[in-house]
Design an enzyme around this catalytic site. Structure first.
Site, PDB file in Angstrom:
ATOM      1  N   GLN A 111       0.848  -1.190   0.000  1.00 47.90           N
ATOM      2  CA  GLN A 111       0.000   0.000   0.000  1.00 47.90           C
ATOM      3  C   GLN A 111       0.885   1.241   0.000  1.00 47.90           C
ATOM      4  O   GLN A 111       1.633   1.463   0.945  1.00 47.90           O
ATOM      5  CB  GLN A 111      -0.866  -0.058   1.252  1.00 47.90           C
ATOM      6  CG  GLN A 111      -1.722   1.144   1.492  1.00 47.90           C
ATOM      7  CD  GLN A 111      -2.373   1.074   2.862  1.00 47.90           C
ATOM      8  OE1 GLN A 111      -3.126   0.176   3.155  1.00 47.90           O
ATOM      9  NE2 GLN A 111      -2.071   2.012   3.717  1.00 47.90           N
ATOM     10  N   SER A 114       1.356   6.378   2.893  1.00 47.30           N
ATOM     11  CA  SER A 114       2.088   7.331   3.733  1.00 47.30           C
ATOM     12  C   SER A 114       3.318   7.890   3.024  1.00 47.30           C
ATOM     13  O   SER A 114       3.929   7.223   2.198  1.00 47.30           O
ATOM     14  CB  SER A 114       2.566   6.635   5.009  1.00 47.30           C
ATOM     15  OG  SER A 114       1.470   6.277   5.799  1.00 47.30           O
ATOM     16  N   SER A 146       4.934  -1.819   4.072  1.00 48.82           N
ATOM     17  CA  SER A 146       5.190  -3.231   4.380  1.00 48.82           C
ATOM     18  C   SER A 146       5.151  -4.012   3.086  1.00 48.82           C
ATOM     19  O   SER A 146       4.327  -3.722   2.218  1.00 48.82           O
ATOM     20  CB  SER A 146       4.114  -3.824   5.290  1.00 48.82           C
ATOM     21  OG  SER A 146       3.677  -2.885   6.205  1.00 48.82           O
ATOM     22  N   GLU A 229      -8.568  -1.750   6.348  1.00 49.70           N
ATOM     23  CA  GLU A 229      -7.317  -1.935   7.058  1.00 49.70           C
ATOM     24  C   GLU A 229      -7.562  -1.965   8.558  1.00 49.70           C
ATOM     25  O   GLU A 229      -7.071  -2.828   9.274  1.00 49.70           O
ATOM     26  CB  GLU A 229      -6.344  -0.797   6.727  1.00 49.70           C
ATOM     27  CG  GLU A 229      -5.047  -0.882   7.535  1.00 49.70           C
ATOM     28  CD  GLU A 229      -4.036   0.197   7.172  1.00 49.70           C
ATOM     29  OE1 GLU A 229      -4.471   1.289   6.759  1.00 49.70           O
ATOM     30  OE2 GLU A 229      -2.844  -0.063   7.297  1.00 49.70           O
ATOM     31  N   GLU A 362      -4.566   8.509  18.260  1.00 52.71           N
ATOM     32  CA  GLU A 362      -5.161   9.847  18.328  1.00 52.71           C
ATOM     33  C   GLU A 362      -6.173  10.044  17.201  1.00 52.71           C
ATOM     34  O   GLU A 362      -7.280  10.532  17.418  1.00 52.71           O
ATOM     35  CB  GLU A 362      -4.058  10.919  18.240  1.00 52.71           C
ATOM     36  CG  GLU A 362      -3.208  11.040  19.494  1.00 52.71           C
ATOM     37  CD  GLU A 362      -2.174   9.929  19.655  1.00 52.71           C
ATOM     38  OE1 GLU A 362      -1.989   9.117  18.717  1.00 52.71           O
ATOM     39  OE2 GLU A 362      -1.547   9.851  20.723  1.00 52.71           O
TER      40      GLU A 362
END
Lengths: 393, 380
Positions: A111, A114, A146, A229, A362
């Protein structure tokens, strides 16, 4: 016959005709896919039976109970995220091409979301995709990927219009990782391993046919991936005592010499929390209609913090033994440290990432507060501003 | 019966219970009731039994019940908990009725259970010692056989609904072990002293027995089993009440956080408040899962019922307390006032954590089952 009976009967006949003990993994998974047990809620012909997603646990219980492999562990991004995203947003031709190799693990997925400058604020990402006729040309840097070093395909989110507010300028693609414009570099983490990668994209090319959703609709598509996910990471198992709590229970059983009343007291409360989380996953699956929504974030949030607490308990139980660790030397990917028993130390260190990866705790608490409880959003500095004008750094 | 899947009839039942509680246990009514001598309204209790049919749900049909299970009773309890309803549901319907059902005394069961189901009889299970400890090995009430029948002497504290009960089921010591005895609430020699309680919605009493005439209930050997079984059922009812109460507190907190403005913004837009509410949601969801699971474990055998009950107590007691504390905090000063409903729930959570032996004892039993013995089914 109810849908449940149909799933049970189909799974039993797959196990009978292709005994997992004697059937090669790929052939067994292929049989599951063809029987519609890969993703039971997908349409027939696409690895599913068109039944409620909650019945997947029924199929998995029979298939994995008979010794079949867990596809999530073999190809986590492919099974947990790519499959549902492709089914929801790809053309039927593309879905037909991608789903079977994904499920039988001919094609491992990663994926590409990020970036160094876009973690929790994923929609602020900077990787650019520029259209060139029937292809897209992609340049940028991704991180925390990953399985990128094993992956044949990637889910990619890239910016196609920097002058729109950040959520509106994104488009979603399926990238071929063998493209010459893709470079994968391992990223060493605190455990000593390199489970993640940095991925550099230098004019990597993607055919327009491998775009998922409309141009500019990438955020909407990405939500499908992220919800799956979080459900996959937090979905957990319906087997009591499996998962990280099982590591602690085994240590308790196998090492009577370590037992103290204080550790026993802590462990029973960890067990209670783990079992409550397990039962909550079961209940959500039983109550799920067509798809698990933001409530899937509960399992991810709890699972991450519980893992950390459980592994911390293991370290306390081990006492001075926990101060040794042989895992920093290079070793085959995914293998435990060479000294017996020190995988506990690795798991303890690894669990630090649990409250960051797949949505920080968070962000998840904010999602629960806003999406499930309906609390008002925070004040934001970027709402409505073109992405190109938002401060970054 | 698939775990966590409610039937349409069960959903209807929940709606009926919610409607009744909303109507009969609204905030001002709860405050009025806790000021009354009995702490509840007998006429409302009769209506719940006779007209609405909620009190006999889990009792066998031949004894005036509906023959449904604990899942149904838990749904009703959740609505009682949401309203923090002052009523003898735990004491009479969960504890006393279950002990009567398990005691192996058909005569007494046939006499009392239909009256409980009808809302006519309030029955207390007095299974504490003179200091309030639950299910003592040596009960502090002694039963003696005389020419005119059994007589009880001794004292018990912290008896739930003990002062208002029409009949009391007493755990007492006999020459041959412990036994259960039925005592009329108005019997000669029985003194009942209501205790000043922290949780105003649950009444506790000290009962003094001075040569009180009693009737033996069931075989002496059955008493401990009946009391333990009653505790398991009552633990599920308490857990379900906690779910309803905690959900109500979460709803109140979210509503307040959405509408209370400080610094020109709703306080719920601040992450410090929002994340606290998110943690409350997790607590409520976990509590709901273990409470329902414990009910299904008893009705359908999805788990060892005692393990499931102790798990439910351990998780729901902590969750309810934490949600209640967070509710005070989210509400700020108003949440600390007498006029605000939060303190009724907070005190309920505090009191519940100590009932039936308390949550620490439940965690201890859970530890014994999961950690001390051979591995449980599924546990590594």
């Amino acid at each position: 016959m109810t849908d449940r009976d149909r799933v049970v009967e189909t799974a039993r006949s797959v196990v009978a005709e292709h005994p997992p003990a004697t059937t090669p993994q790929r052939a067994f998974l292929g049989a599951c896919f063809d029987a519609g047990l890969a993703w039971v809620h997908f349409p027939e012909g696409f690895g599913g039976l068109g039944v409620a997603p909650g019945l997947q646990a029924v199929a998995d219980g029979i298939l994995q109970g008979a010794g079949g492999p867990n596809p999530f562990w073999l190809n986590p991004m492919g099974y947990g995220m790519a499959g549902p995203t492709v089914m929801a947003h790809a053309s039927r031709e593309l879905a037909a091409q991608l789903l079977r190799p994904d499920y039988v693990c001919d094609e491992i997925w990663c994926q590409l979301f990020s970036e160094p400058g876009a973690g929790s604020d994923l929609a602020g990402l900077a990787t650019r995709a520029v259209r060139d006729g029937d292809t897209w040309v992609v340049t940028g840097q991704k991180v925390w990927t990953s399985n990128a070093h094993k992956a044949r395909r990637a889910l990619l989110l890239a910016r196609t219009d920097p002058d729109q507010p950040k959520h509106r300028g994104l488009t979603y693609f399926v990238l071929d990782m063998t493209d010459p414009g893709v470079e994968v570099r391992p990223l060493r983490q605190m455990t000593g391993e390199a489970e993640f990668n940095e991925v550099y994209l230098r004019e990597a090319r993607i055919p327009d046919a491998h775009r998922l959703g409309e141009v500019g609709q990438g955020w909407h598509v990405a939500m499908t991936t992220l919800m799956n996910e979080r459900t996959a990471i937090g979905g957990g198992s319906s087997v009591r005592g499996s998962g990280s709590i099982g590591t602690a229970l085994r240590l308790w059983r196998e090492r009577p010499d370590l037992r103290t009343p204080a550790l026993r007291e802590r462990l029973v409360h960890l067990f209670a929390r783990a079992d409550a989380a397990r039962l909550t996953g079961d209940r959500q699956r039983a109550e799920a209609g067509e798809r698990i929504g933001p409530e899937g974030s509960i399992g991810k949030l709890v699972g991450a913090e519980l893992n950390q607490d459980v592994h911390e308990w293991c370290m306390d139980a081990l006492g001075v033994e926990a101060t040794l660790y042989s895992g920093y030397e290079p070793r085959p990917d995914g293998s435990p440290p060479p000294v017996e028993g020190e995988d506990r130390q690795r798991m303890f260190l690894r669990s630090r990432a649990n409250t960051i990866e797949g949505g920080t705790s968070e962000v998840l608490r904010t999602i629960l507060g806003e999406r499930l409880l309906g609390l008002p959003g925070d004040l934001r500095a970027d709402t409505g501003r073109p992405w190109s004008e938002v401060p970054r750094g | 019966m698939v775990e966590f899947e409610f039937t349409p009839e069960q959903r209807d039942l929940r709606a009926v219970a919610r409607e009744f509680c909303t109507e009969r246990f609204a905030g001002p009514e709860v405050r009025r009731l806790v000021e009354t001598p009995d702490g509840f309204d007998r006429e409302v209790w009769r209506r719940l039994g006779r007209d609405v049919g909620l009190l006999g749900l889990a009792l066998p049909e031949e004894l005036g019940g509906a023959g449904a299970g604990l899942v149904d009773l838990a749904l009703v309890a959740e609505e009682f908990g949401r309203a923090v309803a002052p009523a003898p549901l735990v004491g009479t319907v969960a504890l006393a009725a279950t002990a009567l059902r398990l005691a192996g005394d058909d005569g007494t069961a046939e006499e009392l259970l239909p009256a409980i189901a009808e809302g006519e009889a309030v029955v207390a299970l007095a299974a504490t010692d003179d200091r309030g400890a639950w299910a003592p090995a040596q009960p502090t009430v002694r039963a003696t056989r005389t020419d005119s029948g059994w007589r009880l002497t001794g004292e018990q504290a912290h008896v739930l609904d003990g002062a208002a009960a029409d009949a009391v089921l007493v755990l007492a010591t006999t020459e041959t072990g412990t036994g259960l005895f039925a005592v009329d609430g108005a019997a000669d020699g029985l003194t009942r002293e209501p205790l000043s309680v922290l949780d105003l919605t649950r009444r506790l009493a000290r009962l003094r027995y001075a040569d009180v005439p009693a009737r033996a209930v069931g075989e002496p050997g059955q008493a401990a089993t009946a009391v333990a079984g009653a505790r398991d059922v009552a633990a599920v009812v308490l857990a379900a009440e906690a779910v309803g109460g905690a959900q109500r507190l979460l709803d109140m907190s979210v509503e307040y956080a959405r509408t209370r403005l400080q610094f020109g913004r709703a306080i719920g837009s601040f992450q410090a408040v929002k994340h606290r509410c998110a943690d409350m949601l997790v607590d409520v969801e976990h509590a709901r899962s273990v409470a329902y699971h414990a009910a299904w474990a008893q009705d359908a055998g999805t788990d060892d019922p005692r393990v499931a009950a102790d798990l439910a107590t351990t998780v729901t007691a902590e969750a309810y307390l934490r949600v209640a504390k967070n509710t005070v905090q989210v509400h700020g000063g108003i949440g600390f006032t007498w006029e605000h409903p939060t303190h009724l729930y907070y005190k309920r959570a505090v009191g519940d954590a100590a009932l039936l032996g308390g949550r620490a004892a439940a965690a201890e039993r859970l530890a014994a089952a999961v950690l001390d013995g051979p591995a449980l089914g599924g546990v590594a």
